[in-house]
Design a protein around this motif. Structure first.
Motif, PDB file in Angstrom:
ATOM      1  N   UNK A 182       0.830  -1.204   0.000  1.00 53.72           N
ATOM      2  CA  UNK A 182       0.000   0.000   0.000  1.00 53.72           C
ATOM      3  C   UNK A 182       0.866   1.255   0.000  1.00 53.72           C
ATOM      4  N   UNK A 183       1.868   1.275   0.845  1.00 48.14           N
ATOM      5  CA  UNK A 183       2.716   2.467   0.958  1.00 48.14           C
ATOM      6  C   UNK A 183       3.490   2.735  -0.326  1.00 48.14           C
ATOM      7  N   UNK A 184       3.780   1.698  -1.089  1.00 46.93           N
ATOM      8  CA  UNK A 184       4.570   1.867  -2.296  1.00 46.93           C
ATOM      9  C   UNK A 184       3.761   2.167  -3.549  1.00 46.93           C
ATOM     10  N   UNK A 185       2.433   2.200  -3.417  1.00 46.70           N
ATOM     11  CA  UNK A 185       1.581   2.396  -4.592  1.00 46.70           C
ATOM     12  C   UNK A 185       1.666   3.823  -5.115  1.00 46.70           C
ATOM     13  N   UNK A 186       1.699   3.966  -6.433  1.00 51.11           N
ATOM     14  CA  UNK A 186       1.652   5.288  -7.036  1.00 51.11           C
ATOM     15  C   UNK A 186       0.243   5.862  -6.991  1.00 51.11           C
ATOM     16  N   UNK A 187      -0.752   4.969  -7.014  1.00 50.49           N
ATOM     17  CA  UNK A 187      -2.149   5.371  -6.884  1.00 50.49           C
ATOM     18  C   UNK A 187      -2.846   4.405  -5.934  1.00 50.49           C
ATOM     19  N   UNK A 188      -3.631   4.944  -5.012  1.00 48.86           N
ATOM     20  CA  UNK A 188      -4.470   4.128  -4.135  1.00 48.86           C
ATOM     21  C   UNK A 188      -5.926   4.487  -4.383  1.00 48.86           C
ATOM     22  N   UNK A 189      -6.722   3.482  -4.728  1.00 45.08           N
ATOM     23  CA  UNK A 189      -8.175   3.644  -4.887  1.00 45.08           C
ATOM     24  C   UNK A 189      -8.851   3.036  -3.671  1.00 45.08           C
ATOM     25  N   UNK A 190      -9.790   3.782  -3.066  1.00 43.69           N
ATOM     26  CA  UNK A 190     -10.678   3.257  -2.036  1.00 43.69           C
ATOM     27  C   UNK A 190     -12.094   3.725  -2.341  1.00 43.69           C
ATOM     28  N   UNK A 191     -13.059   2.967  -1.882  1.00 41.23           N
ATOM     29  CA  UNK A 191     -14.438   3.400  -2.047  1.00 41.23           C
ATOM     30  C   UNK A 191     -15.395   2.247  -2.193  1.00 41.23           C
ATOM     31  N   UNK A 192     -16.628   2.577  -2.554  1.00 38.22           N
ATOM     32  CA  UNK A 192     -17.695   1.643  -2.866  1.00 38.22           C
ATOM     33  C   UNK A 192     -18.278   1.011  -1.600  1.00 38.22           C
ATOM     34  N   UNK A 193     -19.015  -0.086  -1.801  1.00 34.49           N
ATOM     35  CA  UNK A 193     -19.862  -0.613  -0.733  1.00 34.49           C
ATOM     36  C   UNK A 193     -19.084  -1.302   0.379  1.00 34.49           C
ATOM     37  N   UNK A 194     -17.803  -1.609   0.188  1.00 34.33           N
ATOM     38  CA  UNK A 194     -17.039  -2.198   1.289  1.00 34.33           C
ATOM     39  C   UNK A 194     -16.936  -1.238   2.470  1.00 34.33           C
ATOM     40  N   UNK A 195     -17.083   0.059   2.194  1.00 34.88           N
ATOM     41  CA  UNK A 195     -16.972   1.031   3.286  1.00 34.88           C
ATOM     42  C   UNK A 195     -18.189   1.009   4.203  1.00 34.88           C
TER      43      UNK A 195
END
Length: 310
Positions: A119-132
């Motif tokens: 996660x820390x090394x990602x150039x882009x992090x996507x979060x969202x949708x119904x898991x939240x």
């Protein structure tokens, strides 16, 4: 080029269909974030899917589908649960989803399950949708968000049928505000905007999210294109004319295209750069709408160039 971490749900869609004159359900791999991960990979980006999958045959099909699509699934976890189902019926091209499976297989990723270095090394992090909506995975998303050193992108992807109780909408609105406050990009649909802030025009919703701290806000408007709020004044971007047969995954493909462009070229230097990115993303979405199914309809860059030359 770096990689994108896509944290969210993967499930199986049962799509309302017909066979030999009889009503049937067509099985498809689905989930908004899964669609995003597949879309990124199809457009040439390196996508790593992070989520929880069940322990049944359907979950194995999801893993195989993602792997075949070029999406890394090394950071997914297996949980003792049947794969959640989303039953979709159609009124025109837009699907209406109802969800089955409790607790949902996709909502059991915990903060301790995260691969911190990934996660820390990602150039882009996507979060969202119904898991939240699932407390354990919301905690995982919050931890991932705090670890991120690259571009943070967020998509609320509201499903009103999953909101039950008088406080549910307020909780979703609060979660959206929390992530939007430190997001470089927020993508949402006009339906999301209406669910979150009933009666408010999309321009005002976009302005509100930017006031909270979001860098750029893109609101998809279906056949009417998208609103891009990246500078002092929002800009409307027209969608290409297409022969739409199924809008499943169209909004996810917009996000996938924007993530793929972020991986390829980084953040745009000015609002005009965001407008150009959204124009490309809407061409991707238009092509998705011309085929049945969400993830399986995600195009390559060559597909897009052939369909929309020039």
């Amino acid at each position: 080029m770096g990689y994108a971490v896509v944290l969210g749900e993967a499930l199986v869609d049962l799509l309302d269909a017909e066979c030999a004159g009889e009503p049937v359900y067509r099985q498809a791999i689905g989930g908004g974030p899964l669609n995003v991960a597949v879309g990124v990979a199809r457009l040439g980006g390196d996508a790593r899917f992070v989520g929880s999958l069940g322990d049944d045959v359907l979950a194995e099909r999801i893993r195989e589908f993602l792997t075949t699509a070029g999406v890394d699934v090394g950071a997914t976890v297996t949980v003792p649960a049947p794969t959640a189902l989303a039953v979709a019926t159609f009124a025109g091209a837009e699907p209406d989803f109802r969800f089955y499976g409790e607790p949902p297989s996709y909502g059991q990723l915990t903060a301790d399950d995260l691969d911190v270095a990934l996660v820390a090394g990602a150039d882009v992090l996507y979060c969202g949708s119904i898991v939240l909506l699932c407390p354990a995975t919301l905690a995982a998303a919050r931890r991932a968000w705090s670890l991120a050193t690259g571009v943070r992108v967020f998509d609320p992807n509201i499903r009103p049928r999953l909101l039950s109780g008088p406080d549910a909408l307020a909780a979703v609105r609060q979660t959206t505000a929390e992530f939007a406050a430190t997001a470089h990009l927020v993508k949402l649909s006009a339906a999301d905007a209406e669910a979150l802030y009933p009666g408010e025009p999309v321009e005002r919703v976009a302005a509100h999210l930017r006031d909270l701290g979001a860098g750029t806000v893109v609101v998809t408007l279906g056949a009417r294109g998208a609103l891009v709020a990246a500078g002092p004044d929002p800009v409307r971007v027209s969608a290409p004319t297409v022969r739409a047969v199924d809008a499943t995954g169209a909004g996810d493909s917009v996000m996938a295209a924007l993530v793929a462009e972020l991986l390829a070229d980084g953040q745009p230097r000015d609002p005009a750069g965001w407008t150009a990115r959204v124009e490309f993303a809407l061409r991707v979405a238009g092509l998705v709408c011309e085929s049945s199914g969400g993830a399986v309809a995600m195009p390559t860059r060559d597909d897009v160039a052939r369909r929309f030359p020039g």
